[in-house]
Design a protein around this motif. Sequence first.
Motif, PDB file in Angstrom:
ATOM      1  N   GLY A 574       0.862  -1.135   0.153  1.00  0.00           N
ATOM      2  CA  GLY A 574       0.138   0.039   0.013  1.00  0.00           C
ATOM      3  C   GLY A 574       0.994   1.314   0.238  1.00  0.00           C
ATOM      4  N   MET A 575       1.880   1.031   1.441  1.00  0.00           N
ATOM      5  CA  MET A 575       3.242   2.453   0.964  1.00  0.00           C
ATOM      6  C   MET A 575       3.286   2.769  -0.459  1.00  0.00           C
ATOM      7  SD  MET A 575       3.872   4.919   2.457  1.00  0.00           S
ATOM      8  CE  MET A 575       5.222   5.917   2.729  1.00  0.00           C
ATOM      9  N   SER A 578       1.141   4.129  -3.189  1.00  0.00           N
ATOM     10  CA  SER A 578       0.816   5.614  -2.304  1.00  0.00           C
ATOM     11  C   SER A 578       2.422   5.763  -3.266  1.00  0.00           C
ATOM     12  CB  SER A 578       0.297   5.523  -1.240  1.00  0.00           C
ATOM     13  OG  SER A 578      -1.101   4.675  -1.003  1.00  0.00           O
ATOM     14  N   LEU A 635      -3.429  10.466   0.449  1.00  0.00           N
ATOM     15  CA  LEU A 635      -1.770   9.927  -0.285  1.00  0.00           C
ATOM     16  C   LEU A 635      -1.406  10.361   0.349  1.00  0.00           C
ATOM     17  CD1 LEU A 635      -2.070  10.678  -4.411  1.00  0.00           C
ATOM     18  CD2 LEU A 635      -2.314   8.326  -2.798  1.00  0.00           C
ATOM     19  N   ARG A 638      -2.605   8.937   4.544  1.00  0.00           N
ATOM     20  CA  ARG A 638      -2.963   7.665   4.745  1.00  0.00           C
ATOM     21  C   ARG A 638      -3.077   7.316   5.386  1.00  0.00           C
ATOM     22  NH1 ARG A 638       1.484   4.299   4.839  1.00  0.00           N
ATOM     23  NH2 ARG A 638       0.891   3.083   3.700  1.00  0.00           N
ATOM     24  N   LYS A 641      -4.902   2.649   2.392  1.00  0.00           N
ATOM     25  CA  LYS A 641      -3.767   2.769   1.932  1.00  0.00           C
ATOM     26  C   LYS A 641      -4.308   1.567   1.119  1.00  0.00           C
ATOM     27  CE  LYS A 641      -0.943   0.257   4.364  1.00  0.00           C
ATOM     28  NZ  LYS A 641      -1.513   0.353   6.078  1.00  0.00           N
ATOM     29  N   VAL A 642      -3.560   1.173   0.172  1.00  0.00           N
ATOM     30  CA  VAL A 642      -3.469   0.183  -0.663  1.00  0.00           C
ATOM     31  C   VAL A 642      -3.278  -1.242  -0.173  1.00  0.00           C
ATOM     32  CG1 VAL A 642      -3.140  -0.959  -3.519  1.00  0.00           C
ATOM     33  CG2 VAL A 642      -3.989   1.649  -3.096  1.00  0.00           C
ATOM     34  N   ASP A 644      -6.133  -1.723   2.094  1.00  0.00           N
ATOM     35  CA  ASP A 644      -6.713  -2.183   2.888  1.00  0.00           C
ATOM     36  C   ASP A 644      -7.972  -3.048   3.484  1.00  0.00           C
ATOM     37  OD1 ASP A 644      -4.518  -1.351   4.389  1.00  0.00           O
ATOM     38  OD2 ASP A 644      -5.664   0.504   4.699  1.00  0.00           O
ATOM     39  N   ILE A 658      -5.668   4.574  -4.927  1.00  0.00           N
ATOM     40  CA  ILE A 658      -6.426   5.860  -4.607  1.00  0.00           C
ATOM     41  C   ILE A 658      -6.125   6.855  -5.716  1.00  0.00           C
ATOM     42  CG2 ILE A 658      -6.549   7.248  -3.283  1.00  0.00           C
ATOM     43  CD1 ILE A 658      -5.517   5.097  -0.957  1.00  0.00           C
ATOM     44  N   THR A 663     -11.926   6.712  -4.972  1.00  0.00           N
ATOM     45  CA  THR A 663     -11.291   5.398  -4.682  1.00  0.00           C
ATOM     46  C   THR A 663     -11.893   4.393  -5.313  1.00  0.00           C
ATOM     47  OG1 THR A 663     -10.203   6.723  -3.005  1.00  0.00           O
ATOM     48  CG2 THR A 663      -9.815   4.163  -2.367  1.00  0.00           C
ATOM     49  N   ASN A 687     -11.066   0.507   9.464  1.00  0.00           N
ATOM     50  CA  ASN A 687     -10.229   0.157   8.554  1.00  0.00           C
ATOM     51  C   ASN A 687      -9.874  -0.995   9.595  1.00  0.00           C
ATOM     52  OD1 ASN A 687      -7.543  -0.671   7.696  1.00  0.00           O
ATOM     53  ND2 ASN A 687      -7.073   1.304   7.008  1.00  0.00           N
TER      54      ASN A 687
END
Length: 805
Positions: A574-575, A578, A635, A638, A641-642, A644, A658, A663, A687
Amino acid sequence: MQRVITKRFFTGLFALLMLCVILPALVQAAPAPVSDVRALPSLDESASVADLNDQLDLIRQKVTVSANDDLLSSLRQAALQVQKQADALSARQAIDLEHLEDQLNVLGPVQADETASFTQQRTALTKQKNALANEQRQASTLSQSARDLATQIFNLRRSLFDSQISTRSASPISVVFWSNIIRPTDDDLSRLRGLYADVSSVVTTAVAPGNRWFFAAMVLSALLVWVAGRRVLERFLLVRLMVRWMPEGRLRRSALALAVGLSTVLTISVATSLLRWGVISDSTPSADVLNLLDQLQTLVVFCAFIVGLGRALLMLPHPSWRLPPIPDQIATAMGPFPVLLALALLLIGTQERINSVIASSLALTVAVNGLTALAVALVFFFALLRYRRTRRQCQLERMNGIAGLVPFVVAVWVGISLLALLSGYLTLAYFLTVKLLWMSVVAATAYLLIACFGDVCETLLSPKQPGGLALGSALGLSERHQAQASTILAGVGRTLLLFTAVLLAFLPSGSSPGELLAGLTQLDLSSKPLGNLNIVPGDILLALIILVVGVFGVRVLKEWLGERLLPETNMDAGMRASLVTLVGYIGFVLVVVVVMSTLHISLTNLTWVVSALSVGIGFGLQAIVQNFISGLILLTERPVKVGDWVSLAGVEGDIRRINVRATEIQMSDRSTVIVPNSQFITQNVRNVTMGNALGVVGITLTLPLETDVLQIRELLLQAFTEHEAILDAPEPSVTFKDLTTTGVIISVSGYVNSPRSVGGARSDLLFTVLGRLRELGIALSSPQSMVLINEEVEKVRAADQEKPD
């Protein structure tokens, strides 16, 4: 095949020698005329303003409309040299002025009772300061004049090129075209006689009784280096160094290809240097002869470079060493063409160099340029024809990506060049074919260097290779940091090589990289601005090029970050996603800023645009702007994030992407829900997987009152402990929740490493627990509500049956 190529090469060399012998016979003996191109006197760094001014006047006198492009290029370089010397002289004078100013400051202001010596010294220093300041102003003015003259020469060259490229001449299918080559004008013949007289004088001196043995030794040495030296050097580089000392892999292959190309260029360069030394060592050649020898040596080295590139990339003697993915049939079919192209350039290019030295007429120059274009275009045409025929006969598939597009682009380019030739636009055809040749050489060289540099970084720095492991252990680097350094170094190096290749690919014909940079700084597209934005047509074209290249570069950077660099780090998926998205937005904004700067657009010129946007935002664009700002917050901060697993407003699923406005959330049924970014900021969002959250697997059982609860406790703990997904810490626990009339309620819970694993683990444990309860003969209590409902139904049904009809 090698014998056939060598035989063709010496056949072409013999034809060139015959041309040099027959050409002088076509001209009649006559006294050598004085050359129209006078060598400018060279000035050292200590030249004064007057000397530089005289030099600039000589340059200005030689700038005429009738001057050819080579002369104008030399005059422009001379003007730039005068500018450089004037700037250096002005800088030295500024330092001297500071020293004089310091001395005057030491003397101080004029005093009423000071001595005559102080007054005389102050007066002398003041005169020196004024004189030096005057000279500095003259040097600055001279520098500006030289800069303006260089700009004028550049514009004159461009006008000359535009006029020639749009001029229609006799095409190669006409008799006039060949007549201009075979029967030059009287002026051209006179110039050729003068050059022939100078060359004959040099050759006569070289073969004189006292010098002939030295000349013969140089010729023999050149032939030995050319023929035997290359084989010995390649055998030494290939067998002794590459094969024995380098590990197997891509680095050995790229190093072998580079060694083959360098050995070819090096040996031929040394051979031509020996020949040149043998010719001029005992003679005093004229400036035209020296110029001709220099240009011929450059031509031979360039032709050798083409042959070396062909041998390095095709690798016909060793197909397993071939670096590019070219099939053997295609490589064998393309093998003779680099040599044929080099021979054609060597033969026709020699006449081009002669025309440049003697400053031949425009008709002869254009005709020879057209002949060069015809030869180069035909070599490329037959190479494409043979490539197509070989691919069809061998039933080979078309290459993927850009490599598969190259033959089509080259075919279109060659078709346009041949069409321009047949139409009589010889200068245009010459420009297109020379540009095609130059870009092909630059592209092949860039491919070879980029591949070699990447292989060097991978072999010597990557922790996956023995060399990288040894380097990492010696420097004390971790494998992760070493992999990141290798990826970054390879990416930066390849980017610089690619940028240099693009710069050289668009280099004007006959120019050097330094002249290109100087030309870009001196470029002045004089045109009327469009309105108040001060945009000229040249800026629009440049802005479009920057926009296309910038967007392509941002896309390549995002792919490199997402596929090469960031996977080598300890960032989660995810990080990484982003960060790649954020870098893409920043890069696009920078490209837009550069484009606006190129178009000379400032924010003051966009006031009406900002005003219109503000009105639009006030009425209908509030939601779009709100979502855009929310996307930037997502972004940067966070909170999600991608990757999650989130839940909001009845939507629960995994975040897949995102974007700026919305999203994308993928549901459990694989469908995708588009959620505006503002909802993640203004609403409550759950989340589930944030912060490495653990999943809880819970089971609640209702057992009869007579059940042995201690036995059930041990059974449940054993089932949870034995399951591989249940974590040891925190430990599973069993809770006696309640005691009701329906039975005993016992709850058991355990933790798994992710909430995504809860469903599967709970299903497995239910199968296990229920199976073991059945083995022990323990049944679950039935819900009392279900029993009551069934009794009421039976009573109603019995009452209905007792009623009389």
